[in-house]
Design an enzyme around this catalytic site. Structure first.
Site, mmCIF file in Angstrom:
data_model
loop_
_atom_site.group_PDB
_atom_site.id
_atom_site.type_symbol
_atom_site.label_atom_id
_atom_site.label_comp_id
_atom_site.label_asym_id
_atom_site.label_seq_id
_atom_site.Cartn_x
_atom_site.Cartn_y
_atom_site.Cartn_z
ATOM 1 N N LEU D 76 -2.704 -5.740 4.911
ATOM 2 C CA LEU D 76 -3.280 -4.815 5.877
ATOM 3 C C LEU D 76 -3.939 -3.607 5.216
ATOM 4 C CD1 LEU D 76 -0.471 -5.192 8.515
ATOM 5 C CD2 LEU D 76 -2.661 -6.368 8.402
ATOM 6 N N CYS D 77 -4.096 -3.637 3.903
ATOM 7 C CA CYS D 77 -4.788 -2.552 3.198
ATOM 8 C C CYS D 77 -6.291 -2.693 3.371
ATOM 9 C CB CYS D 77 -4.480 -2.620 1.700
ATOM 10 S SG CYS D 77 -3.017 -1.694 1.254
ATOM 11 N N HIS D 78 -6.963 -1.555 3.392
ATOM 12 C CA HIS D 78 -8.417 -1.542 3.412
ATOM 13 C C HIS D 78 -8.921 -1.622 1.978
ATOM 14 C CE1 HIS D 78 -7.142 0.395 7.130
ATOM 15 N NE2 HIS D 78 -8.283 0.006 7.656
ATOM 16 N N MET D 112 -1.109 2.957 -1.968
ATOM 17 C CA MET D 112 -0.801 1.541 -2.204
ATOM 18 C C MET D 112 -1.443 1.062 -3.508
ATOM 19 S SD MET D 112 1.327 0.925 0.063
ATOM 20 C CE MET D 112 1.711 -0.661 -0.676
ATOM 21 N N GLU D 113 -2.615 1.602 -3.826
ATOM 22 C CA GLU D 113 -3.278 1.237 -5.084
ATOM 23 C C GLU D 113 -2.427 1.706 -6.276
ATOM 24 O OE1 GLU D 113 -4.811 2.174 -2.365
ATOM 25 O OE2 GLU D 113 -6.322 0.606 -2.097
ATOM 26 N N ASP D 127 7.027 -10.045 -18.025
ATOM 27 C CA ASP D 127 6.524 -11.344 -18.495
ATOM 28 C C ASP D 127 6.443 -11.405 -20.018
ATOM 29 O OD1 ASP D 127 5.163 -13.915 -18.410
ATOM 30 O OD2 ASP D 127 3.326 -12.816 -18.843
#
Lengths: 169, 169, 169, 169, 169, 169
Positions: D76-78, D112-113, D127
């Site tokens: 739902l992020c733009h 969010m970024e 990893d």
């Protein structure tokens, strides 16, 4: 405050340049690239097409789509919204020449987008013809011209297929 | 100068339209699509859900994410930053109807984004239900309404679930 | 042990079906889709091409590339390595018909790949022609035939452009 | 008109928030995350590097690239055009600490970024080191600071490696 | 039956070659590419690094990630699961030389993956150095060696940094 | 021959480990992660849902799709064809716990896929709830259990929602 003192040292790593202070401007770039192939291959392609189908339209589309992906392909590039991507081709004595033009209104230049379009178009031609000629090579991918940005217009070579005036219309 | 004369000929290939001269405007688009299924399937889905889990929320998310990918899915589309993507569903006599709404401030319209959202939402419903009903078909994907751009408002059909007024709030 | 008792309830969410126990088999799928347009549009396209360039080759490439992205476009699809993707087109009375064929050696069927190829090819045609005709609609996207898997061969319609025998060569 | 009455009910699904009415502003966000590892592992990594090569530069690049993909990773992020992404690292008593900074001129915030950059950088470190230490854990990923937007400046923690003043230069 | 007669004609479009009948084999490919730059630039980079940070590690990662994306970048390539991607660099008199090695167990060769790795590594170096030297050019991207497939081993040039024997260990 | 002597030195860069000699085996991994939030937030979410819609289904889908993208998100991961991805959730005293399970038949383990699924699911929950609670943190992302590969079964924690036995059915 002393917390910040080692910033400079840890700050030596890869960086996506801060473009926040740069002005949003019309940016344009032209680039070129070549695929060298044997004369018989070139003639075969011109008359019979490639084993995988129409070469130029396929390479053109691959180049356009790659230009739009530049921001995820090249790690430190900024993702940009492109207003136009254009690729043209001409047969040369030793193969094929690709010319790309990209424009956007952005805080940073679009030369990587033009170079990426050219590179992927060349790789696509290679892929479509490799069953016919294994000795092809991709050569001389370079920036031809650049407009917009602090340095104004930069001319390194002559666009031959997509003329600067066209872009101004 | 004569170098440019054959531009027109080589220029016949696919092109990403130059939108640099178009004004940045508020663009909106509504689209719809349908999935036809047998009545027993539709009733099964309404009461028991699909074999792969909740259908509507999954299709909604798939549609939203696909709208954001339109610029890489549809070769000649310009990548746009979308301000809103919305999908709604209603059960119909012969299956399910999907309605999508997209808006952005951009130099080009967002109808392909709305149509892509609808198409991928329909494909997702198909995928989730194909174990139950193999004879489904996706039908009548079309633009309903479009705002912004040279042609102003274009009305081809009636949005039923996402009303234009909502968008203006 | 009682920890597991609510698994069934929490387990009602969306799921990517476990295919680990299914055999790796040759899987094939044929699908079709249509774009309806006015007769004048269709004739214009047949004689003059689309405003964005050659339609069929562009749609074909978009369909091929979309088939390869099915596993990321359709949320619950398994990503598969495809051995072949093929799209063919024919002009019809009310527009264009697209047929797609996909094959792979996999644990699950490739019908979503064929349907996705058809859908994105149709969207691409729409995008290339929307400046000419706004009333186009994408219609009747459906599976035609499927081979491989527990249910063996499933025939829902007749492939017209890519015949099953070809695939066996 | 009654058509709209069930909108509210169908409208309960997931939504990409409408940001069209929000002002375009300079947005900045700082986030942090940690990877806990045994002391012997941490010392091994500091002196000998990871089995897969230079850790910090690889994690930095992975974080930068992930920040650019946030709009497709988080449903739902733009999607936003980022002006800068920066990641810095410091060794701690129980492992490694990652700090990320992101800025853009946008209608919505970039937290969010920054959080995605931190998360993927941590996963990349994991990893690269998992052959050496299986008991690592990723911990305490959180927002530190946020600038721009209706709520002005929000300070939840102290950026230690990328100071706010730097961002203003 | 006559339905099929025009297949050959419509079948002239681009095609993803059918590899279903080819055997799954160990496939290996080596490729090389070059970036030409001025001697002062090359010396600057060797001693001071690029303006965007460590060049070689960044280019290496970009090449590895691009190799994995070959199937979506090059339209008619088959997506493959790669077992190894390796890039090495050496400074030359007129710039930098990149060598890539890719291997997979697959039905088709991995030369496009190796060539794509080299191309994107070169573009990444270009991007990191373009603030220092605008006259760089990417040159002589070509296949060096190929193992596996109907034609067995094909040797077009000599891998210098990643020796064939290594691959066999 | 001496050309090869400096391979070891240049070979110190990042590397995608060569897995060509490893056997194709059934690989499984379980991972967990947590989002800490205030008690009032957690209760609000449990009764009223998140401001962006249904949380758990959205996070589940985001996790599934991210698992499939692991090979492009984490630079040195090998892209794998996953047979199953599953995510389950439980509310805890201080927030939400996510558990993921991934399985594939592959030459390398799937722990990064399970950890990536958990991380992106947590980021998605954060994104959907950040309007309600800014002080959330993502915590304790770790591997729980791993099957397949040279080291056989590795048990680091107890899967609580997706039991190992389920996987064997």
């Amino acid at each position: 405050m002393s917390t910040w003192t080692h910033v400079d040292q840890t700050g030596q790593g890869v960086r996506m340049v801060d473009i926040s202070a740069k002005p949003v401007m019309r940016r344009r770039a032209w680039a070129e690239g070549h695929i060298r192939m044997s004369e018989s291959t070139r003639r075969h392609l011109q008359t019979q097409g490639s084993p995988k189908g129409p070469i130029l339209e396929t390479a053109r589309l691959a180049g356009i789509q790659a230009a739009k992906q530049t921001g995820s392909l090249i790690p430190l590039c900024h993702p940009l919204s492109l207003d136009e991507v254009r690729l043209e081709f001409e047969w040369t004595d030793d193969g094929l020449r690709v010319e790309a033009f990209v424009q956007a209104e952005a805080r940073t230049g679009v030369e990587m987008e033009a170079l990426t379009a050219v590179s992927v178009a060349c790789l696509t031609v290679y892929d479509m013809c490799k069953a016919v000629d294994r000795s092809m090579a991709i050569a001389n991918i370079r920036l031809l011209r650049k407009e917009g940005g602090r340095s104004g217009q930069v001319q390194l070579g002559e666009p031959r297929l997509i003329r600067p005036l066209d872009a101004d219309v």
